[in-house]
Design a protein around this motif. Structure first.
Motif, PDB file in Angstrom:
ATOM      1  N   MET A   1      33.358   0.177 -12.560  1.00  0.00           N
ATOM      2  CA  MET A   1      32.798   1.353 -11.893  1.00  0.00           C
ATOM      3  C   MET A   1      32.201   2.316 -12.913  1.00  0.00           C
ATOM      4  O   MET A   1      32.894   2.750 -13.833  1.00  0.00           O
ATOM      5  CB  MET A   1      33.876   2.065 -11.061  1.00  0.00           C
ATOM      6  CG  MET A   1      34.286   1.286  -9.827  1.00  0.00           C
ATOM      7  SD  MET A   1      35.605   2.081  -8.863  1.00  0.00           S
ATOM      8  CE  MET A   1      34.855   3.648  -8.426  1.00  0.00           C
ATOM      9  N   ASP A   2      30.922   2.621 -12.740  1.00  0.00           N
ATOM     10  CA  ASP A   2      30.278   3.629 -13.577  1.00  0.00           C
ATOM     11  C   ASP A   2      30.255   4.961 -12.822  1.00  0.00           C
ATOM     12  O   ASP A   2      30.841   5.084 -11.736  1.00  0.00           O
ATOM     13  CB  ASP A   2      28.866   3.185 -13.986  1.00  0.00           C
ATOM     14  CG  ASP A   2      27.972   2.881 -12.784  1.00  0.00           C
ATOM     15  OD1 ASP A   2      28.251   3.403 -11.668  1.00  0.00           O
ATOM     16  OD2 ASP A   2      26.983   2.136 -12.941  1.00  0.00           O
ATOM     17  N   GLU A   3      29.587   5.936 -13.387  1.00  0.00           N
ATOM     18  CA  GLU A   3      29.582   7.269 -12.773  1.00  0.00           C
ATOM     19  C   GLU A   3      29.013   7.249 -11.357  1.00  0.00           C
ATOM     20  O   GLU A   3      29.519   7.928 -10.454  1.00  0.00           O
ATOM     21  CB  GLU A   3      28.782   8.248 -13.640  1.00  0.00           C
ATOM     22  CG  GLU A   3      28.838   9.680 -13.118  1.00  0.00           C
ATOM     23  CD  GLU A   3      28.140  10.680 -14.034  1.00  0.00           C
ATOM     24  OE1 GLU A   3      27.944  11.830 -13.604  1.00  0.00           O
ATOM     25  OE2 GLU A   3      27.802  10.303 -15.168  1.00  0.00           O
ATOM     26  N   ALA A   4      27.978   6.448 -11.154  1.00  0.00           N
ATOM     27  CA  ALA A   4      27.368   6.365  -9.816  1.00  0.00           C
ATOM     28  C   ALA A   4      28.361   5.808  -8.795  1.00  0.00           C
ATOM     29  O   ALA A   4      28.417   6.272  -7.649  1.00  0.00           O
ATOM     30  CB  ALA A   4      26.115   5.496  -9.872  1.00  0.00           C
ATOM     31  N   HIS A   5      29.148   4.817  -9.215  1.00  0.00           N
ATOM     32  CA  HIS A   5      30.162   4.258  -8.314  1.00  0.00           C
ATOM     33  C   HIS A   5      31.216   5.310  -7.963  1.00  0.00           C
ATOM     34  O   HIS A   5      31.638   5.427  -6.808  1.00  0.00           O
ATOM     35  CB  HIS A   5      30.844   3.047  -8.963  1.00  0.00           C
ATOM     36  CG  HIS A   5      29.989   1.826  -9.035  1.00  0.00           C
ATOM     37  ND1 HIS A   5      29.538   1.308 -10.222  1.00  0.00           N
ATOM     38  CD2 HIS A   5      29.490   1.022  -8.058  1.00  0.00           C
ATOM     39  CE1 HIS A   5      28.815   0.229  -9.983  1.00  0.00           C
ATOM     40  NE2 HIS A   5      28.764   0.038  -8.681  1.00  0.00           N
ATOM     41  N   HIS A   6      31.643   6.065  -8.979  1.00  0.00           N
ATOM     42  CA  HIS A   6      32.648   7.101  -8.728  1.00  0.00           C
ATOM     43  C   HIS A   6      32.109   8.157  -7.758  1.00  0.00           C
ATOM     44  O   HIS A   6      32.810   8.580  -6.830  1.00  0.00           O
ATOM     45  CB  HIS A   6      33.074   7.757 -10.043  1.00  0.00           C
ATOM     46  CG  HIS A   6      34.077   6.958 -10.820  1.00  0.00           C
ATOM     47  ND1 HIS A   6      35.394   6.858 -10.437  1.00  0.00           N
ATOM     48  CD2 HIS A   6      33.945   6.205 -11.943  1.00  0.00           C
ATOM     49  CE1 HIS A   6      36.046   6.086 -11.303  1.00  0.00           C
ATOM     50  NE2 HIS A   6      35.187   5.681 -12.220  1.00  0.00           N
ATOM     51  N   LYS A   7      30.886   8.568  -7.972  1.00  0.00           N
ATOM     52  CA  LYS A   7      30.294   9.567  -7.077  1.00  0.00           C
ATOM     53  C   LYS A   7      30.209   9.030  -5.654  1.00  0.00           C
ATOM     54  O   LYS A   7      30.499   9.745  -4.682  1.00  0.00           O
ATOM     55  CB  LYS A   7      28.902   9.964  -7.579  1.00  0.00           C
ATOM     56  CG  LYS A   7      28.924  10.899  -8.776  1.00  0.00           C
ATOM     57  CD  LYS A   7      27.518  11.354  -9.148  1.00  0.00           C
ATOM     58  CE  LYS A   7      27.570  12.358 -10.297  1.00  0.00           C
ATOM     59  NZ  LYS A   7      26.204  12.797 -10.700  1.00  0.00           N
ATOM     60  N   HIS A   8      29.828   7.779  -5.543  1.00  0.00           N
ATOM     61  CA  HIS A   8      29.727   7.153  -4.218  1.00  0.00           C
ATOM     62  C   HIS A   8      31.095   7.135  -3.536  1.00  0.00           C
ATOM     63  O   HIS A   8      31.215   7.484  -2.352  1.00  0.00           O
ATOM     64  CB  HIS A   8      29.188   5.730  -4.368  1.00  0.00           C
ATOM     65  CG  HIS A   8      29.066   4.983  -3.079  1.00  0.00           C
ATOM     66  ND1 HIS A   8      28.052   5.214  -2.172  1.00  0.00           N
ATOM     67  CD2 HIS A   8      29.850   4.012  -2.525  1.00  0.00           C
ATOM     68  CE1 HIS A   8      28.205   4.420  -1.123  1.00  0.00           C
ATOM     69  NE2 HIS A   8      29.290   3.677  -1.316  1.00  0.00           N
ATOM     70  N   LEU A   9      32.125   6.754  -4.291  1.00  0.00           N
ATOM     71  CA  LEU A   9      33.473   6.686  -3.726  1.00  0.00           C
ATOM     72  C   LEU A   9      33.967   8.066  -3.304  1.00  0.00           C
ATOM     73  O   LEU A   9      34.489   8.239  -2.191  1.00  0.00           O
ATOM     74  CB  LEU A   9      34.438   6.072  -4.747  1.00  0.00           C
ATOM     75  CG  LEU A   9      35.925   6.070  -4.364  1.00  0.00           C
ATOM     76  CD1 LEU A   9      36.156   5.348  -3.039  1.00  0.00           C
ATOM     77  CD2 LEU A   9      36.765   5.433  -5.474  1.00  0.00           C
ATOM     78  N   VAL A  10      33.799   9.050  -4.164  1.00  0.00           N
ATOM     79  CA  VAL A  10      34.289  10.395  -3.851  1.00  0.00           C
ATOM     80  C   VAL A  10      33.543  10.975  -2.651  1.00  0.00           C
ATOM     81  O   VAL A  10      34.144  11.631  -1.787  1.00  0.00           O
ATOM     82  CB  VAL A  10      34.175  11.317  -5.079  1.00  0.00           C
ATOM     83  CG1 VAL A  10      34.546  12.752  -4.706  1.00  0.00           C
ATOM     84  CG2 VAL A  10      35.089  10.822  -6.200  1.00  0.00           C
ATOM     85  N   HIS A  11      32.256  10.719  -2.568  1.00  0.00           N
ATOM     86  CA  HIS A  11      31.503  11.203  -1.407  1.00  0.00           C
ATOM     87  C   HIS A  11      31.966  10.517  -0.124  1.00  0.00           C
ATOM     88  O   HIS A  11      32.000  11.130   0.945  1.00  0.00           O
ATOM     89  CB  HIS A  11      30.002  10.990  -1.628  1.00  0.00           C
ATOM     90  CG  HIS A  11      29.431  11.882  -2.686  1.00  0.00           C
ATOM     91  ND1 HIS A  11      28.234  11.627  -3.328  1.00  0.00           N
ATOM     92  CD2 HIS A  11      29.899  13.036  -3.229  1.00  0.00           C
ATOM     93  CE1 HIS A  11      28.001  12.583  -4.218  1.00  0.00           C
ATOM     94  NE2 HIS A  11      28.996  13.442  -4.172  1.00  0.00           N
TER      95      HIS A  11
END
Length: 337
Positions: free
Chosen positions: A164-174
Motif C-alpha cells: 500500500m502506497d500513499e494513494a492506497h492509504h488515502k483511498h482506504l481512509v476515505h
C-alpha cells in the motif's frame, strides 16, 4: 444482574422448539446497551471486551494470488493449486462473518489489509496468506449492524498493511469515512472515553491505524493506543504465562490493552498437521484451557481489557469475557457494604 444475563443470553433469531443451541447461537447483540448504569461511566479501557483474531478470515479466496504478506518461497509453491487449499486451512481463523461475530458479542476486530497485484482501482482487501473480502464490503456489514444497534461500540484495529502506497492509504481512509461518517470517534484521552460519553456524542466506531498516516485524520487513533503483545508460541502454558506477564506490565493509563489469547503455529506445526489445519491442530484442544484462564481474570485499571481468540464460536468465548464485567458490579456492591 440476573436480568442482564438473561438479556445477553437471548437468541438472535427464533430457533425451533427442541433444537439444541450452540455458543454461536447465543445473541449478545446489545450487551453494551444492557450493562448496568454504574458501568456506563467506567472508561472503556477498564471494561472486559471480547475480540477476534484475524477477524475477517472466515472467507479467503483460493483462486486469487497469494498475498504479499507471504515469503517468495511460499508464493512460488502456491502456483500448485493443492498448496492454496492447504494454505486455506491455516489462513482461516474464524467461522463467523462480521455480522455473526457482532451478534455473538465481539466488539474488537483485528484487521490486516492489502492491495491486490494487478488491480488498478486501488481497491483494498483483507489479507491473511490469501486474500479475503473487500474491506469496503466488511465495513458496510459492520455499519449496518451498528445502525440497528446504536448503543454498541466497536474497535477496528488496522494493524498490518501490505503493498500500500500513499494513494492506497488515502483511498482506504476515505472509504472508512464514507461508510461510518458521524459514527467515527475522534481520537482523545483514553480515560475520558466511556459508554455514556460515546452515546451522548453518538460515536460508535474507534479506528486504530498503525501507520504514520493516522496523523492526517482526527478520527484515526495511533496504534500505540492499543498495544497487543503477541506470545508467538504453540504452547498453551507459555501463552498463559505470557498473558499474565504482559498484563502485569500493562500501562495503568493512556492506552487500551489487548490480550491475544491465541496460539501461533510454527513451520513444523503446520508440517505435522498439514491437512488438519489450524482449528483441528491447535485450537480445538487448547481453547477450553484458554477459556479457563479467561474465567480467572478481572477487568479494571490493571486488569484485562480486550481479549481476542481464534474461532470465537467454538466455546462460549464472548459471553465469558462479557460476564467478567459482573466483577465490577460486585466491587460496587462490596463498597456499599
Amino acid at each position: 444482574m440476573l436480568g442482564r444475563k438473561l438479556r445477553m443470553g437471548t437468541i438472535c433469531s427464533p430457533i425451533p422448539s427442541g433444537t439444541k443451541t450452540s455458543s454461536s447461537d447465543v445473541c449478545n447483540a446489545d450487551w453494551m446497551a444492557s450493562l448496568p448504569p454504574h458501568l456506563h461511566n467506567v472508561p472503556l479501557s477498564n471494561l472486559a471486551i471480547p475480540g477476534s483474531h484475524d477477524s475477517f478470515s472466515y472467507w479467503v479466496d483460493e483462486k486469487s494470488p497469494v498475498g504479499p504478506d507471504q515469503t517468495p518461497a511460499i508464493m512460488r509453491l502456491a502456483r500448485i493449486s493443492l498448496v492454496k487449499k492447504l494454505m486455506k486451512k491455516w489462513s482461516v481463523t474464524q467461522n463467523l462473518t462480521f455480522r455473526e461475530q457482532l451478534e455473538a458479542g465481539i466488539r474488537y476486530f483485528d484487521l490486516r489489509v492489502s492491495s491486490k497485484p494487478g488491480d488498478t482501482d486501488q481497491e483494498i482487501y483483507f489479507i491473511h496468506g490469501l486474500f479475503g473480502i473487500k474491506v469496503w464490503d466488511g465495513l458496510m456489514e459492520i455499519d449496518s449492524f451498528l445502525t440497528q444497534h446504536p448503543r454498541e461500540i466497536v474497535f477496528l484495529d488496522f494493524n498490518h498493511f501490505y503493498a500500500m502506497d500513499e494513494a492506497h492509504h488515502k483511498h482506504l481512509v476515505h472509504r472508512i469515512q464514507e461508510v461510518f461518517g458521524s459514527k467515527l470517534c475522534l481520537a482523545c484521552n483514553v480515560e475520558s472515553l466511556t459508554l455514556q460519553i460515546l452515546w451522548e456524542k453518538r460515536f460508535q466506531v474507534l479506528i486504530f491505524y498503525h501507520c504514520p498516516f493516522y496523523k492526517q485524520y482526527p478520527f484515526l487513533w495511533p496504534g500505540k493506543k492499543i498495544p497487543a503483545p503477541w506470545a508467538n508460541t504453540t504452547s498453551v502454558r507459555k501463552l498463559i504465562l505470557f498473558l499474565e506477564t504482559t498484563l502485569s506490565e500493562r500501562a495503568p493509563r493512556g492506552a487500551f490493552h489487548v490480550s491475544q489469547a491465541i496460539l501461533t503455529p510454527r513451520a513444523k506445526t503446520i508440517a505435522r498437521g498439514l491437512v488438519g489445519g489450524l482449528k483441528n491442530t491447535l485450537v480445538h484442544r487448547n481453547l477450553p484451557v484458554i477459556l479457563d484462564w479467561v474465567k480467572t481474570k478481572k477487568p479494571g485499571t490493571m486488569g484485562v481489557n480486550i481479549i481476542t481468540s481464534d474461532f470465537v464460536d467454538l466455546v462460549d468465548f464472548a459471553t465469558t469475557v462479557i460476564e467478567l464485567n459482573d466483577l465490577l458490579q460486585e466491587d460496587r456492591a462490596l463498597a456499599k457494604c
